[in-house]
Design a protein around this motif. Structure first.
Motif, PDB file in Angstrom:
ATOM      1  N   GLN A 233       0.881  -1.290  -0.050  1.00  0.00           N
ATOM      2  CA  GLN A 233       0.085  -0.207   0.285  1.00  0.00           C
ATOM      3  C   GLN A 233       0.778   1.384   0.013  1.00  0.00           C
ATOM      4  O   GLN A 233       0.457   2.234  -0.700  1.00  0.00           O
ATOM      5  CB  GLN A 233      -0.956  -0.037   1.274  1.00  0.00           C
ATOM      6  N   THR A 234       2.162   1.243   0.800  1.00  0.00           N
ATOM      7  CA  THR A 234       2.795   2.501   0.773  1.00  0.00           C
ATOM      8  C   THR A 234       4.015   2.593  -0.386  1.00  0.00           C
ATOM      9  O   THR A 234       3.828   3.371  -1.080  1.00  0.00           O
ATOM     10  CB  THR A 234       3.411   2.537   2.074  1.00  0.00           C
ATOM     11  N   GLU A 235       4.750   1.418  -0.559  1.00  0.00           N
ATOM     12  CA  GLU A 235       5.951   1.625  -1.450  1.00  0.00           C
ATOM     13  C   GLU A 235       5.420   1.304  -2.892  1.00  0.00           C
ATOM     14  O   GLU A 235       5.762   2.196  -3.671  1.00  0.00           O
ATOM     15  CB  GLU A 235       6.961   0.495  -1.038  1.00  0.00           C
ATOM     16  N   MET A 236       4.344   0.537  -2.900  1.00  0.00           N
ATOM     17  CA  MET A 236       3.887   0.263  -4.247  1.00  0.00           C
ATOM     18  C   MET A 236       2.564   0.999  -4.795  1.00  0.00           C
ATOM     19  O   MET A 236       2.213   1.151  -5.699  1.00  0.00           O
ATOM     20  CB  MET A 236       3.593  -1.314  -4.408  1.00  0.00           C
ATOM     21  N   GLY A 237       2.131   1.665  -3.654  1.00  0.00           N
ATOM     22  CA  GLY A 237       0.914   2.760  -3.981  1.00  0.00           C
ATOM     23  C   GLY A 237      -0.220   2.147  -4.465  1.00  0.00           C
ATOM     24  O   GLY A 237      -1.122   2.695  -4.987  1.00  0.00           O
ATOM     25  N   PHE A 238      -0.402   0.839  -3.997  1.00  0.00           N
ATOM     26  CA  PHE A 238      -1.767   0.166  -4.201  1.00  0.00           C
ATOM     27  C   PHE A 238      -2.926   0.667  -3.135  1.00  0.00           C
ATOM     28  O   PHE A 238      -2.855   0.605  -2.117  1.00  0.00           O
ATOM     29  CB  PHE A 238      -1.619  -1.148  -4.044  1.00  0.00           C
ATOM     30  N   SER A 239      -4.032   1.324  -3.896  1.00  0.00           N
ATOM     31  CA  SER A 239      -5.000   1.813  -2.882  1.00  0.00           C
ATOM     32  C   SER A 239      -6.386   1.292  -3.142  1.00  0.00           C
ATOM     33  O   SER A 239      -7.348   1.590  -2.536  1.00  0.00           O
ATOM     34  CB  SER A 239      -5.109   3.365  -3.332  1.00  0.00           C
ATOM     35  N   ASN A 240      -6.449   0.191  -3.993  1.00  0.00           N
ATOM     36  CA  ASN A 240      -7.899  -0.429  -3.813  1.00  0.00           C
ATOM     37  C   ASN A 240      -7.933  -1.869  -2.933  1.00  0.00           C
ATOM     38  O   ASN A 240      -7.040  -1.773  -1.875  1.00  0.00           O
ATOM     39  CB  ASN A 240      -7.858  -0.977  -5.330  1.00  0.00           C
ATOM     40  N   CYS A 241      -8.716  -2.801  -3.295  1.00  0.00           N
ATOM     41  CA  CYS A 241      -9.190  -3.765  -2.254  1.00  0.00           C
ATOM     42  C   CYS A 241      -7.742  -4.758  -1.980  1.00  0.00           C
ATOM     43  O   CYS A 241      -7.157  -5.136  -2.757  1.00  0.00           O
ATOM     44  CB  CYS A 241     -10.190  -4.471  -2.793  1.00  0.00           C
TER      45      CYS A 241
END
Length: 471
Positions: A233-241
Motif C-alpha cells: 500500500q505504501t511503497e507500491m502505492g496500491f489503494s484498491n482492495c
C-alpha cells in the motif's frame, strides 16, 4: 460500518447449509465466495443471498481461474493459464477473460478471483503449476494483463494473487505455511514484477498465506503490516482492495486471530473463514480502528459500484458455444522430441498414469477411433504406445508429481514398446521426468485439448506452442 461486512464467507455446494448462508447474509456479510454447484444452483443461490442481505449490494465471488468449468459440471473447462503461456497469445488471454466474465455475471457472480500471477518456476509446487502463465515474469505480466482486460470488458472484477508470489515454493498453503526464501532484490525482479506492472488494472490484490523472511520474518504475508501496509500500500502505492486468501486454509493457525491481524495489517476483506459466525462475534468484541473500518467500507462500496457498471448478459447469450478452446489448443500444444504419427488401420496402445480424479480419456480415444485408429489399453507389449499423464494441481493434496511406483510402471512400459510418446494433459513436469522418445504437452485435460492431441498424432496439424517453463 457493519463490522460483519468485512467477512465474506465461503459457500460449498453440497456441504454448506443454505440456511446458514442466508442467516449470514441477513447479518450483513459483505459477500460470499462460491465453490461448486451447477449453473442453476449458483444462479438461484446468488439471487437468494442478495435478497436476504440488508446491504444495497453484496459481492459474489468465485475462483473461476480456468472458466466456470473447473467448478461447475455443466460449464466448459477453459484452457489453463499455462496453456495460454505456451501459446503466448494476448488475444486468447483476453478472450478467456471475456468469456469467464460473461458467464460468471450471467449467474450472479460479479467477482472472479483471478488472474494468478505467481510464477511457474518450481517443479514441485503442488498448487500453482498450470494456474500460472509461466516462469517468465514478462510473459506472465503480458498475458495476465490481457486476461484482466477481458474480465473488465465483460464486467467482472478481478484479483491479482497470491501476493507477493506463491510460485517458488513446494508447499500447499491449504495444508501448511509455505516459506519463500529469496532476497528482496530477487523478489522485485521476479515474483513481484507482475504485481508491480499490473496494480493499475487491479480491483483487488489477494495476500497469500506464505512466509517471506526477506520482507517479514515473523508474520505470513496475509497478516503482515510490513507486506500489506508498507510494501503493497505504501511503497507500491496500491489503494484498491486487499483480500486475504481463504482463512479456512491450514497455513495460519487460529483463524480469528489471523483475521484480526490481517485487518489491522491493511486487508479490507476477510475471506472464507471456517467458522464465519464465530469470526463475526469475535470481531464485534474487538476495538477495531475507525479509520480502517471507514476505509474498508469505502473500498467495498467502490467495488460494488464497479461491479454494476456493465449489465449481466443472459445465460443463453453467455454460454453460447464457441470454438475458443479448439483454437487455443492448436496454438498451445507443444511437442518436445520425436513425434508419434498414426495412420488409419494402425493400433495405438495407451497407458494411463496419475489419474487421481478419474478424468475421462474418451475425447482423445474417440477422436483417434473416428479416424480409423484402433485404440487398446497397454497389455505388456506395443508397437506404438502413448503414456497419458493426467496429474494436475488439487487443493489439500500436497503433491503433484508421479509416485516412484507410477514412474517405474511407465518406464517398464516404455521398454516394451517400439515407439512411444508421453502426453501430459496437465502438469508438464510429469512428462519431463520420463525418458520417452517424445513428449506432447497440452497443459489441460479439457475435451478440446484432448481432441487436439489426437489430431496432432494423426498429422492434422503441427504443434505451435513453446514450453513456458523449464523442465
Amino acid at each position: 460500518m457493519n463490522i460483519n461486512r468485512l467477512v465474506h464467507p465461503g459457500f460449498w455446494f453440497g456441504k454448506t447449509s443454505e440456511e446458514d448462508a442466508l442467516k449470514l447474509a441477513r447479518l450483513g456479510a459483505g459477500g460470499f465466495c462460491l465453490y461448486g454447484g451447477t449453473r442453476a444452483e449458483v444462479s438461484a443461490l446468488t439471487r437468494a443471498l442478495r435478497a436476504a442481505s440488508p446491504h444495497k449490494k453484496i459481492l459474489i465471488s468465485a475462483d473461476y481461474e480456468d472458466g466456470l468449468g473447473r467448478w461447475l459440471p455443466d460449464a466448459e473447462l477453459l484452457p489453463s493459464n499455462l496453456a495460454l503461456g505456451a501459446a503466448g497469445d494476448e488475444e486468447l488471454a483476453f478472450e478467456k477473460g471475456l468469456l469467464t466474465a460473461r458467464q460468471a455475471k450471467s449467474l450472479g457472480v460479479d467477482w472472479v478471483f483471478a488472474p494468478v500471477v505467481d510464477l511457474a518456476d518450481h517443479p514441485d509446487n503442488p498448487i500453482v503449476n498450470t494456474r500460472s502463465f509461466g516462469a517468465d515474469p514478462a510473459l506472465v505480466t503480458r498475458l495476465a494483463g490481457a486476461f484482466m482486460d477481458g474480465l473488465a470488458r465483460g464486467g467482472a472484477l478481478n484479483s491479482l494473487k497470491h501476493f507477493p508470489g506463491h510460485g517458488n515454493t513446494a508447499t500447499d498453503s491449504h495444508l501448511a505455511l509455505p516459506v519463500l526464501l529469496a532476497t528482496k532484490q530477487h523478489l522485485l525482479e521476479r515474483e513481484l514484477a507482475p504485481f508491480c506492472a499490473l496494480l493499475p488494472k487491479a480491483d483487488c490484490v489477494m495476500a497469500g498465506h506464505l512466509l517471506v523472511p526477506a520482507l517479514d520474518d515473523q508474520r505470513p504475508a496475509s497478516t503482515s503490516p510490513k507486506i500489506i501496509g508498507e510494501l503493497l500500500q505504501t511503497e507500491m502505492g496500491f489503494s484498491n482492495c486487499v483480500s486475504t486468501d481463504a482463512l479456512m486454509m491450514k497455513a495460519l493457525g487460529d483463524e480469528k486471530q489471523a483475521a484480526l491481524s490481517a485487518f489491522l495489517a491493511g486487508a479490507h476483506i476477510l475471506l472464507a473463514p471456517e467458522k464465519p459466525f464465530e469470526l463475526m462475534e469475535f470481531l464485534h468484541a474487538q476495538k477495531l480502528p475507525e479509520d480502517k473500518l471507514r476505509r474498508a467500507e469505502q473500498i467495498q462500496n467502490l467495488l460494488c459500484a464497479r461491479a454494476d457498471e456493465i449489465p449481466s448478459p443472459t445465460q443463453a447469450a453467455a454460454f453460447e458455444s464457441t470454438d475458443f478452446s479448439a483454437r487455443a489448443a492448436r496454438k498451445a500444444l507443444t511437442l518436445s522430441g520425436a513425434p508419434l504419427t498414426l495412420k488409419p488401420g494402425e493400433t495405438l496402445h495407451y497407458l494411463d498414469t496419475g489419474n487421481d480424479e478419474n478424468l475421462s480419456s474418451a475425447p482423445f480415444l474417440n477422436t483417434l477411433a473416428a479416424h480409423g485408429v484402433r485404440v487398446e489399453k497397454f497389455n505388456g507389449t506395443a508397437d506404438k504406445l502413448a503414456v497419458l499423464c493426467w496429474r494436475r494441481y488439487q487443493a489439500f493434496k500436497g503433491k503433484i508429481g508421479l509416485s516412484e511406483e507410477e514412474i517405474a510402471q511407465v518406464k517398464a512400459a516404455l521398454r516394451r514398446a517400439k515407439q512411444h510418446l508421453v502426453i501430459s494433459f496437465a502438469n508438464p513436469w510429469t512428462a519431463g521426468g520420463i525418458p520417452a522418445g517424445g513428449r506432447l504437452f497440452t497443459f489441460s485435460p479439457s475435451p478440446a485439448f484432448q481432441q487436439a492431441a489426437a489430431e496432432c498424432l494423426l498429422g492434422l496439424f503441427t504443434p505451435q506452442g513453446k514450453l513456458p517453463v523449464s523442465l
